[in-house]
Design a protein around this motif. Structure first.
Motif, PDB file in Angstrom:
ATOM      1  N   GLY A 173       0.795  -1.224   0.000  1.00  0.00           N
ATOM      2  CA  GLY A 173       0.000   0.000   0.000  1.00  0.00           C
ATOM      3  C   GLY A 173       0.825   1.269   0.000  1.00  0.00           C
ATOM      4  N   SER A 177      -0.374   4.922  -4.117  1.00  0.00           N
ATOM      5  CA  SER A 177      -0.831   6.250  -4.548  1.00  0.00           C
ATOM      6  C   SER A 177       0.171   6.878  -5.489  1.00  0.00           C
ATOM      7  CB  SER A 177      -1.083   7.136  -3.334  1.00  0.00           C
ATOM      8  OG  SER A 177       0.115   7.305  -2.636  1.00  0.00           O
ATOM      9  N   LYS A 187      -9.076   7.264  -9.149  1.00  0.00           N
ATOM     10  CA  LYS A 187      -9.073   6.821  -7.764  1.00  0.00           C
ATOM     11  C   LYS A 187      -9.629   5.422  -7.610  1.00  0.00           C
ATOM     12  CE  LYS A 187      -8.340   8.355  -3.505  1.00  0.00           C
ATOM     13  NZ  LYS A 187      -9.288   7.932  -2.530  1.00  0.00           N
ATOM     14  N   GLN A 188     -10.683   5.114  -8.413  1.00  0.00           N
ATOM     15  CA  GLN A 188     -11.303   3.791  -8.320  1.00  0.00           C
ATOM     16  C   GLN A 188     -10.300   2.684  -8.574  1.00  0.00           C
ATOM     17  OE1 GLN A 188     -13.801   3.330  -6.800  1.00  0.00           O
ATOM     18  NE2 GLN A 188     -15.583   3.132  -8.118  1.00  0.00           N
ATOM     19  N   GLN A 190      -7.103   2.885  -8.372  1.00  0.00           N
ATOM     20  CA  GLN A 190      -6.073   2.851  -7.330  1.00  0.00           C
ATOM     21  C   GLN A 190      -6.577   2.071  -6.133  1.00  0.00           C
ATOM     22  OE1 GLN A 190      -4.399   6.663  -6.148  1.00  0.00           O
ATOM     23  NE2 GLN A 190      -4.262   5.892  -4.065  1.00  0.00           N
ATOM     24  N   MET A 191      -7.835   2.345  -5.740  1.00  0.00           N
ATOM     25  CA  MET A 191      -8.366   1.631  -4.577  1.00  0.00           C
ATOM     26  C   MET A 191      -8.479   0.140  -4.864  1.00  0.00           C
ATOM     27  SD  MET A 191     -11.049   4.464  -3.221  1.00  0.00           S
ATOM     28  CE  MET A 191     -12.251   3.267  -2.741  1.00  0.00           C
ATOM     29  N   THR A 194      -5.031  -1.389  -4.652  1.00  0.00           N
ATOM     30  CA  THR A 194      -4.609  -1.537  -3.253  1.00  0.00           C
ATOM     31  C   THR A 194      -5.275  -2.753  -2.627  1.00  0.00           C
ATOM     32  OG1 THR A 194      -4.682   0.865  -3.205  1.00  0.00           O
ATOM     33  CG2 THR A 194      -4.265  -0.246  -1.130  1.00  0.00           C
ATOM     34  N   HIS A 195      -6.574  -2.881  -2.913  1.00  0.00           N
ATOM     35  CA  HIS A 195      -7.312  -4.004  -2.350  1.00  0.00           C
ATOM     36  C   HIS A 195      -6.767  -5.334  -2.851  1.00  0.00           C
ATOM     37  CE1 HIS A 195     -10.819  -6.654  -1.698  1.00  0.00           C
ATOM     38  NE2 HIS A 195     -11.006  -5.876  -0.663  1.00  0.00           N
TER      39      HIS A 195
END
Lengths: 277, 209
Positions: A173, A177, A187-188, A190-191, A194-195
């Motif tokens: 993580g 970013s 952003k979607q 990226q999230m 990360t998940h």
């Protein structure tokens, strides 16, 4: 009340008013850096005004600013280098300060005396970024320094030993970013990446892989499932990983792809249509 | 905790490094020209001599210091070193076999389970150091045994056991006698490797998959 007047050791406020005026309006010495150098209590000779201060050739007779701080000149040099390096990757002031502190500690200990100062400075920068919770990869530090990754790695281990500190392990993580914004991913995505990376590490699908390779593979998977597709080569460029490495890690996480995506992810390309390498 | 005797772990010694001195100046050029199976590294100033029988590679310096690597046991190392000294003798040098010392022992061990490295590192903070960017294994140092273990996520462990050079200057000038006093750390080296593995077993067992 212990003191009602305190001497401000900050920078002289009139120093920046004129660019290259003949008069140096500074009434006092340079900003004092008490944490780092041995106190900058040196004397400076101002530029002469009368005729007596110039010798035959028109040069000022009394040369100035030659012996600023005799000891720790190497240290001041290193601080300058650190600031340069940090500037190149836009690091905030607190990291630079931490780096300077680390360098001072290492320098005073003298256990790494034989090593190049630049190598120690680069390694200190790396450690400072780690300690502040925003680690940079070795390759990123390499890019702004003239020292090889090998040497920075060696100095890093030596410094940890000398200062008897340890650093936290890097996680996937930490880099998300930065990598995602460099690739221009929304952003979607990226999230989602990360998940995916976090889940992959939890389920231990990628044992022994560097967190950065896992992060790169996760970004690849997330971007391929969304509208903003990125090639392995692009991701490899940004992350500093070879695209074969991304391929290897991707192969490991591909079988469990449906489990890794977050529940509310909007698929542009459905999971079964993800590229299989 | 689980003792090593419950699970029979094979510890394979892959390399034994030893040094000895010939107590005489060696002409590297002569060795390079007349010796068999030699490689002359002129820029560094050493000769590599490879033996076939005990598979050993020896690095010979002109000062007379020789380092032997590649042996799989300490007896083999002694053997090979002696053979090497003999072959140097045959080339005409007044070789005296002295100061034989086993310097490093490398062993490989395989755990029957895989290991979670981040967990292991967190539990063993001062001794273990893990940098995935630099090396895929955790480096665990045991100070008392002077052993360094590299632990991989697949469960294989590489143990290196360093022997600090003793300043044993009281060496006897016998070239055929191999007094056990010259290799005082011989026995303990292999035992040290075994005890290092035994020490690390419980920690590794905690962080297994």
């Amino acid at each position: 009340m212990c003191r009602d007047r305190v001497i401000d050791v900050g920078s002289e406020w009139r120093t920046f008013s004129n660019d290259k005026a003949t008069k140096d309006p500074s009434r006092v010495g340079d900003t004092q850096n008490p944490l780092l150098s041995d106190g900058d209590l040196s004397t400076m000779i101002g530029k002469g005004t009368g005729a007596a201060s110039f010798d035959e050739f028109g040069n000022s007779k009394y040369q100035n600013r030659r012996t600023m701080s005799s000891s720790d000149r190497a240290m001041m040099n290193a601080f300058k280098e650190i600031t340069n390096m940090a500037d190149r990757i836009n690091l905030p002031r607190n990291i630079v300060d931490r780096t300077n502190n680390l360098f001072k500690q290492v320098y005073e200990q003298k256990s790494l005396k034989g090593r190049s100062n630049d190598a120690i400075a680069s390694a200190c920068l790396y450690i400072a970024c780690r300690q502040e919770g925003v680690p940079r990869t070795f390759k990123e530090i390499c890019a702004v320094s003239r020292i090889s990754k090998k040497e920075i790695g060696r100095c890093f281990k030596l410094i940890l030993k000398a200062l008897e500190t340890s650093v936290d392990l890097i996680t996937t993580g930490d880099f998300m970013s930065r990598f995602c914004s460099n690739l221009g991913l929304p952003k979607q995505v990226q999230m989602a990446a990360t998940h995916i990376a976090r889940k992959a590490v939890e389920l231990d699908l990628v044992p022994g892989r560097s967190p950065i390779s896992v992060a790169a593979a996760a970004i690849y998977m997330a971007s391929q499932a969304s509208a903003e597709k990125r090639t392995q080569k692009e991701i490899g460029d940004i992350a500093g990983v070879a695209d074969v490495t991304i391929r290897q890690s991707y192969r490991l996480i591909y079988p469990r792809a449906p489990d890794l995506f977050p529940a509310d992810f909007k698929f542009d390309t459905p999971v079964d249509k993800l590229p299989q390498l | 905790m689980d003792a090593d005797s419950d699970v029979a772990l094979d510890i394979l010694i892959t390399n034994v490094v030893c040094v000895f001195r010939t107590r005489c100046h060696l002409n590297l050029r002569k060795i390079a020209l007349e010796g068999a199976n030699v490689i002359y590294k002129r820029d560094v100033g050493k000769v590599l001599m490879k033996l076939r029988k005990p598979r050993i590679t020896a690095t010979i310096w002109s000062s007379g210091k020789v380092i032997c690597t590649g042996a799989t046991s300490e007896e083999e190392a002694k053997f090979g070193a002696r053979r090497l000294a003999r072959s140097l003798q045959k080339l005409g040098f007044q070789v005296i076999f002295t100061d034989f010392k086993v310097v490093n022992v490398l062993a490989v061990c395989n755990m029957p389970f895989e290991i979670r490295l981040p967990e292991f590192t967190k539990n063993n903070r001062p001794h273990a150091s893990y940098e995935p960017e630099l090396h895929p294994a955790v480096c665990y140092r045991i100070k008392t045994l002077r052993a360094t273990l590299q632990i991989f996520s697949t469960g294989s462990i590489t143990v290196t056991d360093h022997v600090r050079q003793l300043s044993d200057a009281s060496a006897r000038e016998n070239n055929h006698l191999l007094d056990s006093r010259f290799c005082p750390k011989t026995g303990p080296n292999v035992k040290a490797v075994a005890s290092a593995v035994e020490q690390i077993y419980p920690f590794v067992f905690e962080s297994r998959k």
